[in-house]
Design a protein around this motif. Structure first.
Motif: not given
Length: 188
Positions: A38-47
């Protein structure tokens, strides 16, 4: 302030993933560092993706594995697949080959699956790159079972990133979900 929200979002996501994978915190940190999770994925998208998958898991009886389709699955900066339980039957589609893509679409506005064949259809951080997203949305509805779910996560204020994935044409404001729902109902 943005930095603290970013950190809090990552910490919350990490706790959710620890619960999901039944990992202790140190094991999670080691796995995350090793996999660059998840380092490149948007944190809100992952959440929100993890939260949706957890809700879906609670709602669906565990008798049969879920069938999940991800539209726009090429993992440019991460993706939803890494958060789905391994027991699910997960299929990723995109217009180009790449990591996370199981089926390359000949026509990006026609999904090559039977009507109602998936328990859930998901897409995250992809609709801003789809020229005719309303056509893709109708196809997502078509392939999702009557009692299934469609999950969309699209940016509302992200800066232009057409240099990474062209085109970058759309932003979705808070009323977009309701508008897409009305479009789906109107279109049958």
């Amino acid at each position: 302030l943005w930095g603290s929200k970013f950190f809090i979002g990552r910490a919350r996501l990490a706790r959710m993933l620890c619960r999901r994978w039944r990992l202790g915190w140190l094991s999670f940190v080691a796995a995350a560092c090793q996999a660059r999770l998840a380092l490149g994925f948007h944190p809100s998208a992952a959440f929100y993706g993890v939260a949706f998958f957890e809700s879906l898991e609670r709602f669906h009886p565990p008798a049969a594995p879920l069938r999940v389709l991800e539209v726009g699955s090429h993992m440019v900066n991460g993706g939803l697949r890494m958060y789905a339980p391994m027991a699910w039957r997960y299929v990723g589609v995109d217009k180009d080959r790449g990591l996370g893509v199981d089926v390359v679409l000949k026509d990006p506005y026609r999904l090559p699956f039977r009507t109602g064949g998936f328990n859930a259809t998901v897409s995250s951080s992809a609709f801003e790159h789809v020229d005719f997203f309303w056509l893709s949305f109708l196809e997502m509805l078509r392939v999702t079972a009557e009692d299934g779910f469609v999950y969309l996560n699209a940016p509302s204020d992200l800066a232009d990133h057409s240099d990474e994935v062209p085109p970058d044409s759309w932003r979705f404001l808070r009323d977009a979900g309701g508008s897409l729902e009305r479009w789906g109902r109107r279109s049958g």
